[in-house]
Design an enzyme around this catalytic site. Sequence first.
Site, mmCIF file in Angstrom:
data_model
loop_
_atom_site.group_PDB
_atom_site.id
_atom_site.type_symbol
_atom_site.label_atom_id
_atom_site.label_comp_id
_atom_site.label_asym_id
_atom_site.label_seq_id
_atom_site.Cartn_x
_atom_site.Cartn_y
_atom_site.Cartn_z
ATOM 1 N N ARG A 145 0.808 -1.212 0.000
ATOM 2 C CA ARG A 145 0.000 0.000 0.000
ATOM 3 C C ARG A 145 0.846 1.269 0.000
ATOM 4 O O ARG A 145 0.390 2.315 -0.438
ATOM 5 C CB ARG A 145 -0.926 -0.002 1.207
ATOM 6 C CG ARG A 145 -1.981 -1.085 1.143
ATOM 7 C CD ARG A 145 -2.869 -0.972 2.339
ATOM 8 N NE ARG A 145 -3.186 0.424 2.570
ATOM 9 C CZ ARG A 145 -4.169 1.084 1.973
ATOM 10 N NH1 ARG A 145 -4.958 0.457 1.130
ATOM 11 N NH2 ARG A 145 -4.377 2.351 2.220
ATOM 12 N N CYS A 156 -6.720 -4.297 2.508
ATOM 13 C CA CYS A 156 -5.866 -5.433 2.845
ATOM 14 C C CYS A 156 -6.464 -6.124 4.052
ATOM 15 O O CYS A 156 -7.504 -5.700 4.559
ATOM 16 C CB CYS A 156 -4.435 -4.989 3.098
ATOM 17 S SG CYS A 156 -4.238 -4.018 4.574
ATOM 18 N N LYS A 184 -8.247 13.414 10.554
ATOM 19 C CA LYS A 184 -7.814 12.305 11.411
ATOM 20 C C LYS A 184 -6.317 12.122 11.170
ATOM 21 O O LYS A 184 -5.830 12.393 10.064
ATOM 22 C CB LYS A 184 -8.594 11.046 10.982
ATOM 23 C CG LYS A 184 -8.503 9.922 11.951
ATOM 24 C CD LYS A 184 -9.279 8.698 11.491
ATOM 25 C CE LYS A 184 -8.703 7.514 12.245
ATOM 26 N NZ LYS A 184 -8.885 6.248 11.629
ATOM 27 N N SER A 243 -3.111 10.560 10.076
ATOM 28 C CA SER A 243 -2.730 9.469 9.162
ATOM 29 C C SER A 243 -1.246 9.571 8.850
ATOM 30 O O SER A 243 -0.752 10.621 8.437
ATOM 31 C CB SER A 243 -3.545 9.572 7.865
ATOM 32 O OG SER A 243 -2.865 8.921 6.802
ATOM 33 N N VAL A 244 -0.544 8.449 9.034
ATOM 34 C CA VAL A 244 0.893 8.407 8.769
ATOM 35 C C VAL A 244 1.144 8.675 7.273
ATOM 36 O O VAL A 244 1.881 9.591 6.898
ATOM 37 C CB VAL A 244 1.464 7.021 9.188
ATOM 38 C CG1 VAL A 244 2.903 6.844 8.732
ATOM 39 C CG2 VAL A 244 1.346 6.845 10.700
ATOM 40 N N ASP A 255 1.235 -1.660 15.374
ATOM 41 C CA ASP A 255 2.143 -2.647 14.782
ATOM 42 C C ASP A 255 2.779 -3.572 15.825
ATOM 43 O O ASP A 255 3.506 -4.495 15.462
ATOM 44 C CB ASP A 255 3.243 -1.950 13.961
ATOM 45 C CG ASP A 255 2.685 -1.297 12.707
ATOM 46 O OD1 ASP A 255 1.532 -1.598 12.337
ATOM 47 O OD2 ASP A 255 3.399 -0.478 12.093
ATOM 48 N N ILE A 289 -6.836 1.709 15.704
ATOM 49 C CA ILE A 289 -6.355 2.247 14.424
ATOM 50 C C ILE A 289 -6.983 1.509 13.229
ATOM 51 O O ILE A 289 -7.513 2.140 12.319
ATOM 52 C CB ILE A 289 -4.805 2.162 14.323
ATOM 53 C CG1 ILE A 289 -4.145 2.878 15.503
ATOM 54 C CG2 ILE A 289 -4.313 2.729 12.990
ATOM 55 C CD1 ILE A 289 -4.243 4.384 15.522
HETATM 56 C C1 EPZ Z 1 1.323 3.203 8.298
HETATM 57 O O1 EPZ Z 1 0.244 2.816 7.463
HETATM 58 C C2 EPZ Z 1 2.259 2.011 8.402
HETATM 59 N N1 EPZ Z 1 2.737 1.682 7.063
HETATM 60 C C3 EPZ Z 1 1.535 0.829 9.020
HETATM 61 O O2 EPZ Z 1 2.451 -0.226 9.181
HETATM 62 C C4 EPZ Z 1 1.005 1.246 10.397
HETATM 63 O O3 EPZ Z 1 0.248 0.183 10.939
HETATM 64 C C5 EPZ Z 1 0.131 2.496 10.276
HETATM 65 O O4 EPZ Z 1 0.869 3.550 9.607
HETATM 66 C C6 EPZ Z 1 -0.341 3.026 11.608
HETATM 67 O O5 EPZ Z 1 0.746 3.303 12.427
HETATM 68 C C7 EPZ Z 1 3.807 2.315 6.583
HETATM 69 O O6 EPZ Z 1 4.390 3.194 7.218
HETATM 70 C C8 EPZ Z 1 4.281 1.917 5.244
HETATM 71 P P1 EPZ Z 1 -2.513 5.501 8.426
HETATM 72 P P2 EPZ Z 1 -0.750 3.917 6.843
HETATM 73 O O7 EPZ Z 1 -2.723 6.308 7.196
HETATM 74 O O8 EPZ Z 1 0.037 5.121 6.491
HETATM 75 C C9 EPZ Z 1 -7.312 5.366 8.054
HETATM 76 C C10 EPZ Z 1 3.153 -2.498 9.144
HETATM 77 O O9 EPZ Z 1 2.779 -3.569 9.693
HETATM 78 N N2 EPZ Z 1 -7.116 6.173 6.848
HETATM 79 O O10 EPZ Z 1 -1.934 6.171 9.617
HETATM 80 O O11 EPZ Z 1 -1.535 3.247 5.785
HETATM 81 C C11 EPZ Z 1 -6.742 3.956 7.895
HETATM 82 O O12 EPZ Z 1 -7.656 3.093 7.235
HETATM 83 C C12 EPZ Z 1 2.158 -1.501 8.621
HETATM 84 O O13 EPZ Z 1 4.353 -2.209 8.942
HETATM 85 C C13 EPZ Z 1 -8.225 6.654 6.166
HETATM 86 O O14 EPZ Z 1 -9.377 6.401 6.553
HETATM 87 O O15 EPZ Z 1 -1.653 4.187 8.106
HETATM 88 C C14 EPZ Z 1 -6.455 3.580 9.315
HETATM 89 O O16 EPZ Z 1 -7.619 3.105 9.923
HETATM 90 C C15 EPZ Z 1 0.784 -1.983 8.460
HETATM 91 N N3 EPZ Z 1 -8.016 7.407 5.047
HETATM 92 C C16 EPZ Z 1 -6.043 4.888 9.961
HETATM 93 O O17 EPZ Z 1 -6.565 5.921 9.109
HETATM 94 C C17 EPZ Z 1 -6.758 7.712 4.604
HETATM 95 O O18 EPZ Z 1 -6.629 8.418 3.588
HETATM 96 C C18 EPZ Z 1 -4.537 5.113 10.089
HETATM 97 O O19 EPZ Z 1 -3.889 4.848 8.840
HETATM 98 C C19 EPZ Z 1 -5.643 7.232 5.315
HETATM 99 C C20 EPZ Z 1 -5.860 6.449 6.439
#
Ligand code: EPZ
Length: 420
Positions: A94, A118, A163, A165-166, A308, A330
Amino acid sequence: MDKFLITGPCKIKGQVSISGSKNAALPILASTLLFDKPVIIENLPQVRDIDTMLNLLKSLGSKIQYLKNKKTVKISKTTKPKHFASYSLVKTMRAGILVLGPLVAKYHKSITSLPGGCTIGARPVNYHLNALKKLGMKYEIKKGYIHASSKGKLKGANIKFSKISVGATENSIIAACLANGKTILKNCAIEPEIKDLTNFLKSAGANIKWIGKRTCQIIGVNSLNQTTYSVMGDRIETGTFCVAATLAKGDLVIKNFNPNVIQTELNLLKKVGAKIKTSKNEINIKGPKKIKNITNITTKEYPNFPTDLQAQFMVLLCKANGRSTITESIFENRFMHVAELRRLGARIIVKDNKATIEGKTEFLGAELMSSDLRASVALVLAAIVAKGQSTINRIYHLDRGYEKIENKLKKIGVKIKRLS
Ligand code: EPZ
């Protein structure tokens, strides 16, 4: 498909050296699309997601040269950059969506595949798209692809994420580096990997300042300079080895990682009884005879407890002297490991996003199936303390994010074998 055979219970003792962080390296690599001059990235972990990102960069026209070993790469721009990020690459990882911001910032156009969901959740990319739109990106979604463009350079803007988001924080920071004027990003994620990304970009001349706890200011520059940067150590790998030592009454020295980055996790491990000594880049952790239970662990954005490490801590709490609970706040579906842990004898009840874990479990080896990266490593941890042999299938999930895990585990006393 490769599998692991683990014969437990194993004693854990010795030293382990932490690899570079996958989740810091991925955005750093994506951001190299902004550069005209070559950059050198050191301390890359040798894991599949990094190979996928490098293949994605190659498909976009970057020239990738390994220097010394596969941990250092030189990335140079070729004369024929492309702007099509294919489904075949983005669907497997992703983080592929992180090329969208830099492509639009640099070339003012991109066709990037939507990543899709996923096993751990739907994981939409609406926050990425909304923020980039505020910076001047126009887009349409057609046949699974984001067709994006901008009229010349992106324009600095004030953006508040609804919200944390990383990924959306990373995409926006990268894109804003070459925008016209000032961007202020509010309610940013502040994971250490994001600070590593901004440190990398700053080392190349980007004008980025953290002006509040979750507020980042970026003033666009015309171009970035040549730089050499070493990626930070992997905090989730570190946390995983800390749990292993605590779980298996081990005595482990963990090298090449700054303990200050994982204070929340170390404090929790102390609470369950681990004895921990830290110095600048080292952690010495000894597991207790009896593990204490904890109620009310909740996964949350950094600096709180990371999602994680949720699966790994769940295994630990199965061996505690009482009932514990973990709430996952999360991701909506990140309890896939529970059913597999039950096959080893765990007593865990999941209601909505809360798992209640009964302690004093005597794990008995069994045949198990990996579902995602962190769930897989949790099964490895459980197998280490289970009586008898466990087989863990589909370990390609582990190969996405843990560098040479079986070699590291063998060295500290785990009886583990890979079957190809
Ligand atoms: C990052 O994912 C990490 N991946 C993930 O690591 C980690 O679990 C996650 O951050 C949270 O810490 C990488 O750094 C490559 P988010 P990311 O955007 O960026 C929702 C691992 O095992 N959301 O912070 O995808 C989302 O669905 C992985 O190494 C939206 O709704 O995480 C989630 O519920 C897995 N819309 C929450 O926000 C968006 O546009 C946080 O996601 C973006 C996210």
